[in-house]
Design an enzyme around this catalytic site. Structure first.
Site, PDB file in Angstrom:
ATOM      1  N   GLY A 179      34.855  29.156  40.643  1.00 40.21           N
ATOM      2  CA  GLY A 179      36.036  29.693  41.333  1.00 40.21           C
ATOM      3  C   GLY A 179      35.644  30.804  42.296  1.00 40.21           C
ATOM      4  O   GLY A 179      36.148  30.873  43.423  1.00 40.21           O
ATOM      5  N   ASP A 208      28.579  28.917  30.936  1.00 41.51           N
ATOM      6  CA  ASP A 208      28.781  27.473  30.739  1.00 41.51           C
ATOM      7  C   ASP A 208      27.715  26.623  31.424  1.00 41.51           C
ATOM      8  O   ASP A 208      27.572  25.446  31.117  1.00 41.51           O
ATOM      9  CB  ASP A 208      30.153  27.050  31.289  1.00 41.51           C
ATOM     10  CG  ASP A 208      31.298  27.589  30.457  1.00 41.51           C
ATOM     11  OD1 ASP A 208      31.028  28.276  29.457  1.00 41.51           O
ATOM     12  OD2 ASP A 208      32.458  27.326  30.812  1.00 41.51           O
ATOM     13  N   ILE A 362      29.667  35.971  22.484  1.00 43.00           N
ATOM     14  CA  ILE A 362      28.416  35.457  23.053  1.00 43.00           C
ATOM     15  C   ILE A 362      28.259  35.791  24.534  1.00 43.00           C
ATOM     16  O   ILE A 362      27.204  35.579  25.107  1.00 43.00           O
ATOM     17  CB  ILE A 362      28.241  33.932  22.841  1.00 43.00           C
ATOM     18  CG1 ILE A 362      29.225  33.120  23.671  1.00 43.00           C
ATOM     19  CG2 ILE A 362      28.346  33.568  21.375  1.00 43.00           C
ATOM     20  CD1 ILE A 362      28.930  31.629  23.655  1.00 43.00           C
TER      21      ILE A 362
HETATM   22  O1  F6P Z   1      32.860  31.749  32.004  1.00 42.61           O
HETATM   23  C1  F6P Z   1      33.451  30.537  31.630  1.00 42.61           C
HETATM   24  C2  F6P Z   1      34.111  30.718  30.337  1.00 42.61           C
HETATM   25  O2  F6P Z   1      33.179  31.252  29.491  1.00 42.61           O
HETATM   26  C3  F6P Z   1      34.704  29.443  29.780  1.00 42.61           C
HETATM   27  O3  F6P Z   1      33.883  28.726  28.939  1.00 42.61           O
HETATM   28  C4  F6P Z   1      35.920  29.946  29.071  1.00 42.61           C
HETATM   29  O4  F6P Z   1      36.896  28.954  28.969  1.00 42.61           O
HETATM   30  C5  F6P Z   1      36.358  31.042  29.931  1.00 42.61           C
HETATM   31  O5  F6P Z   1      35.191  31.628  30.440  1.00 42.61           O
HETATM   32  C6  F6P Z   1      37.274  32.004  29.233  1.00 42.61           C
HETATM   33  O6  F6P Z   1      37.371  33.197  29.948  1.00 42.61           O
HETATM   34  P1  F6P Z   1      38.645  34.139  29.951  1.00 42.61           P
HETATM   35  O7  F6P Z   1      39.282  34.066  28.601  1.00 42.61           O
HETATM   36  O8  F6P Z   1      38.110  35.474  30.268  1.00 42.61           O
HETATM   37  O9  F6P Z   1      39.535  33.632  31.029  1.00 42.61           O
END
Ligand code: F6P
Length: 436
Positions: A179, A208, A362
Site C-alpha cells: 500500500g 509478510d 512478532i
Molecule cells: O504488515 C502486514 C501485516 O502484518 C498483516 O499480516 C496483518 O494483517 C496486518 O499487518 C495487521 O496490521 P494492523 O493490525 O496494524 O493493521
C-alpha cells in the site's frame, strides 16, 4: 517463476542527466580495494535458471548501488523519510542507515523525518516533520517500532506534492509495504505531471514478505524467529497434557511465508495452514479428521495457521478493507479452536486446545542480525538510487543482489507462496501433512 513483463516495463525513470561527480571516492576499476561504482547498464537476469538447449530469457533488472555521476548536488538536497503501514522489525535500522549514508558519505545535511506515515505529508493533519541527523539516530536500531510513528492509508497526492514543494524536499524515501509503495507511485506520478525534480524511492517493508519482485523484505526473518519461539512454546503446552493441541495463529494476510518458514524452523508442526492452499475442515480428509488420527497416534498436535487461511470457512467474516485497502479477515485461529473443541466433544475425544496469537508480538521486536544487514543494504541502496536521480522506483533484493524495480511493477500484484515450489514442498515433508 513465470512473469509476463517486457523489458521496457522494467526501465527505471530518471529525473535527468547526471552531471555531478559522486563524493564517494569509489572506483570503476574492479579490485582496487576502494569499492565500486555500479554502471547503469549493469543488469541482473530475472530468471537465471536454464534448461539445457533452451534459449536464456534475457529479461533483466537494473542493478542497484552507487553511481559515479549523480543527479543531485549534496548541498542542494533536502531529504525526507516516511514510515507507513504496520510495524515491522528493522524500521529504525533503515531510518538510521539512510540518515547516516546521506550525511556521512554524501554530505547531505538536511534530512527530515515525516511523522505518522503519509499523514505527516499533509499539513492539515498538524504533524510537522522533525529534523534528523546522524547523532539523533545513532542508536535507534536497537529499538523495535519506528521513531517516526506510522499510519495506514494514502493522502491526496496533490496535497503531498504541494507540501514537498513548499518544504523544498527533493528526495523522498517511502518505507512500507504494498500500500505504501502504491502511495509512493501516486506521489511520483503527480511529481512527474508537474515536471518537478523530486525523487521518490521506495524501500520494501513487511513481515509478510509478500512484495512482488523482491525475494525478501526486511523484517521477515525476525518475524519468523519470533514465530518459531511461539510455536515451540505451543509444542511444550501441547505435549504436557493428554491430547494437547497447540494452535498458533500467525500474521500473513494473503501469503503464508511466515507460517511456512516458522514451521520449518520449528520442526514441531503437524498442520500448517496458509491462504495459498485452501483446506477443508469436515470430511474424511478434512483437518478435524486428520487431527483426530494424529491425536490417536501421538496424543498431541501442533497447528500453525496464517491469518488469511481458511477464510472461506468463516460465514461472518468481515467484508470491508482497512485504510491501506487490504481486505480485513475474520479470526481463523479462534474459529479453529472452537471447531476442534466441539468436534472432539461430539466424537468423545478428550482434547485441550491451547490457542496462541502472537501476531503483534512478532513484529514489534528489534531486528535480528540477518534483518539488520538487509536494512543496511536497502537503506544505503535507496540513498544511492535517490542521489543518482532514480525515481518512482523501489530498491529490492533479487538473487541476493540489490536491484531497482519500477514502483508501478512492484505494486501491480502481491507475491504468494508457490505451493508447487521448494518451500512448500519442505513444509509438507517436515509436517507429514498431505495435500488437501
Ligand atoms: O504488515 C502486514 C501485516 O502484518 C498483516 O499480516 C496483518 O494483517 C496486518 O499487518 C495487521 O496490521 P494492523 O493490525 O496494524 O493493521
Amino acid at each position: 517463476m513465470s512473469v509476463s513483463l517486457t523489458q521496457s516495463q522494467l526501465q527505471i525513470p530518471n529525473l535527468g542527466p547526471r552531471r555531478v561527480a559522486s563524493p564517494l571516492e569509489l572506483s570503476t576499476t574492479l579490485g582496487d580495494g576502494r569499492g565500486n561504482y555500479m554502471l547503469d547498464d549493469m543488469r541482473l537476469l530475472y530468471e537465471p535458471r536454464l534448461r539445457a538447449g533452451e534459449e536464456p530469457d534475457l529479461l533483466s533488472l537494473e542493478v542497484g548501488g552507487p553511481r559515479e555521476q549523480i543527479f543531485f548536488r549534496p548541498e542542494e538536497v533536502k531529504a525526507a523519510i516516511v514510515t507507513c503501514g504496520g510495524l515491522c522489525p528493522g524500521l529504525n535500522n533503515v531510518i538510521r542507515g539512510i540518515v547516516q549514508e546521506l550525511q556521512y558519505n554524501y554530505g547531505v545535511n538536511h534530512v527530515l523525518g515525516i511523522r505518522h506515515g503519509y499523514q505527516g505529508l499533509n499539513p492539515a493533519e498538524g504533524r510537522p516533520p522533525i529534523k534528523l541527523d546522524a547523532e539523533l539516530v545513532s542508536s535507534i536500531h536497537h529499538q523495535g517500532g519506528t521513531i517516526l510513528g506510522t499510519s495506514r492509508g494514502p493522502q491526496e497526492p496533490r496535497v503531498t506534492v504541494d507540501f514537498l514543494a513548499a518544504e523544498g524536499i527533493n528526495l523522498l524515501f517511502c518505507i512500507g509495504g504494498d500500500g505504501t509503495q502504491r502511495g509512493a507511485h501516486a506521489i511520483a506520478a503527480e511529481i512527474s505531471r508537474r515536471e518537478l525534480p523530486i525523487a521518490v524511492i521506495g524501500i520494501p517493508k513487511t513481515i509478510d514478505n509478500d512484495i512482488k519482485f523482491c525475494y525478501r523484505t526486511f523484517g521477515f526473518f525476525t518475524a519468523v524467529a519470533e514465530a518459531e519461539i511461539a510455536i515451540d512454546r505451543a509444542h511444550v503446552e501441547a505435549k504436557s497434557v493428554l491430547n494437547g493441541v497447540g494452535l498458533v495463529k500467525l500474521m500473513g494476510r494473503e501469503a503464508g511465508f511466515i507460517a511456512a518458514a516458522a514451521t520449518l524452523a520449528s520442526g514441531e508442526v503437524n498442520f500448517c495452514l496458509i491462504p495459498e492452499e485452501p483446506f477443508q475442515l469436515e470430511g474424511e480428509h478434512g483437518l478435524l479428521a486428520r487431527l483426530q488420527h494424529r491425536l490417536a497416534a501421538r496424543e498431541h498436535a501442533v497447528i500453525v495457521v496464517a491469518e488469511g487461511a481458511g477464510q472461506h470457512l468463516l460465514a461472518d467474516r468481515p467484508r470491508d478493507c482497512d485504510a491501506s485497502g487490504n481486505q480485513r479477515h475474520g479470526d481463523i485461529g479462534y474459529f479453529l479452536k472452537t471447531q476442534i473443541e466441539s468436534f472432539c466433544r461430539a466424537e468423545g475425544v478428550p482434547v485441550s486446545v491451547k490457542y496462541f496469537d502472537p501476531s503483534y508480538q512478532i513484529r514489534s521486536v528489534p531486528a535480528t542480525a540477518v534483518d539488520s544487514l538487509l536494512c543496511e543494504r536497502f537503506a544505503r541502496g535507496a540513498v544511492h538510487a535517490g542521489m543518482a536521480g532514480k525515481t518512482d522506483a523501489m530498491v529490492a533484493l533479487w538473487h541476493d543482489q540489490l536491484v531497482h524495480v519500477p514502483l508501478v511493477v512492484a505494486t501491480g500484484q502481491k507475491k504468494q507462496l508457490d505451493v508447487e515450489g521448494e518451500l512448500w514442498g519442505s513444509v509438507l515433508a517436515v509436517t507429514g501433512q498431505e495435500k488437501w
